[in-house]
Design an enzyme around this catalytic site. Sequence first.
Site, PDB file in Angstrom:
ATOM      1  N   ARG A 122       6.230  24.591  13.763  1.00  0.00           N
ATOM      2  CA  ARG A 122       6.290  23.640  14.886  1.00  0.00           C
ATOM      3  C   ARG A 122       6.404  22.200  14.385  1.00  0.00           C
ATOM      4  O   ARG A 122       5.550  21.353  14.673  1.00  0.00           O
ATOM      5  CB  ARG A 122       5.079  23.790  15.810  1.00  0.00           C
ATOM      6  N   ASP A 132      -6.568  20.461  20.336  1.00  0.00           N
ATOM      7  CA  ASP A 132      -5.531  19.632  19.730  1.00  0.00           C
ATOM      8  C   ASP A 132      -6.156  18.354  19.157  1.00  0.00           C
ATOM      9  O   ASP A 132      -7.221  17.917  19.605  1.00  0.00           O
ATOM     10  CB  ASP A 132      -4.488  19.213  20.776  1.00  0.00           C
ATOM     11  N   ASP A 171       0.661  17.796  20.513  1.00  0.00           N
ATOM     12  CA  ASP A 171       1.356  18.635  21.488  1.00  0.00           C
ATOM     13  C   ASP A 171       1.752  17.773  22.687  1.00  0.00           C
ATOM     14  O   ASP A 171       0.933  17.028  23.235  1.00  0.00           O
ATOM     15  CB  ASP A 171       0.473  19.790  21.950  1.00  0.00           C
TER      16      ASP A 171
END
Length: 323
Positions: free
Chosen positions: A217, A138, A164
């Site tokens: 997302r 990430d 995230d």
Amino acid sequence: MRRTSARFTLTGAAAATAVAMAVIGATTASGVTAPEPQPAAAAAAAPIGFGAGTTGGAGGATVTVSDAAAFKTAVQSSAAQIVRVNGTISLSSMTKVTSNKTIVGVGTAGKITGSGLNVANANNVIIQNLSFSGSNDDAINVQYSTKVWIDHNSITGAKDGAVDIKRASTNITVSWNRTYGQDKNMLLGHSDDNSSEDNGKLKVTYDHNWFDGTNQRNPRVRFGNPVHVLNNYFSNIGSYGVASTENAGVLVEANYFENTDDTYHLGEGDSGPGSLVARNNHLVNSTAGETGGSVAAIPYSYTAQSASSVKATVTAGAGVGKI
């Protein structure tokens, strides 16, 4: 037709944030500038939304770093600290960030590459005005953490997510970021099996972000209720914008959707549906998505910008060097 999902945008203090960059002292060979004898100004004005009250390293020493070793020492210190990033920090693995930290790029010089930041078991963290690229994981991961403000960053090329947020994290604002060149952009809640930790948590405000050609997302939400997606600009979204799943409650409010077939929807993949309320969004070559159920009341005061003006505001103000 692709399914759609919702979120909302906040206006206010985030738009007027200003970074105080006055640090005096000689840079050492280790790449860190010695702390000032008196506290430097805080990195930015206060966030709005669920992350309100996050102060980061305000009141602590200020250091300026220009290499990975100095950066890791600074962000993992046990003390409150403002960490100014002046140069490219090349990381080989996710780097833990401890509580009471402000990590802020100097002008447009602050860059994180190779891997990302892991805000884990931490409280009161600001990540601001940094360019993230090419993470092997990430760009920013948040877990078991509260009071986090992720603001005015530019993020691209992360192997997994751009931002995230998971594992019982809550009271977070993600504002004025530009994400591009991302497949998986912003996940909220990592697993359908994590309800015991996540119910009552994962309360996040997504405010004035530019989702620039990101595929999916934007965010995908599990369990969090309410989650506020406010005044964001979605441009040329590939798969879908917002997904509300696993009993989440998402308010998608006053966003500008352009060239987005699937703006927002309920459920995603194997995840069951959540609830989604959409209101006052502006659609350009985009179709209103799937809504249903009810969302808990937003527990803070805010003023939503008119959706039709969001594109101009966000493209002018989101990302690095815009504060």
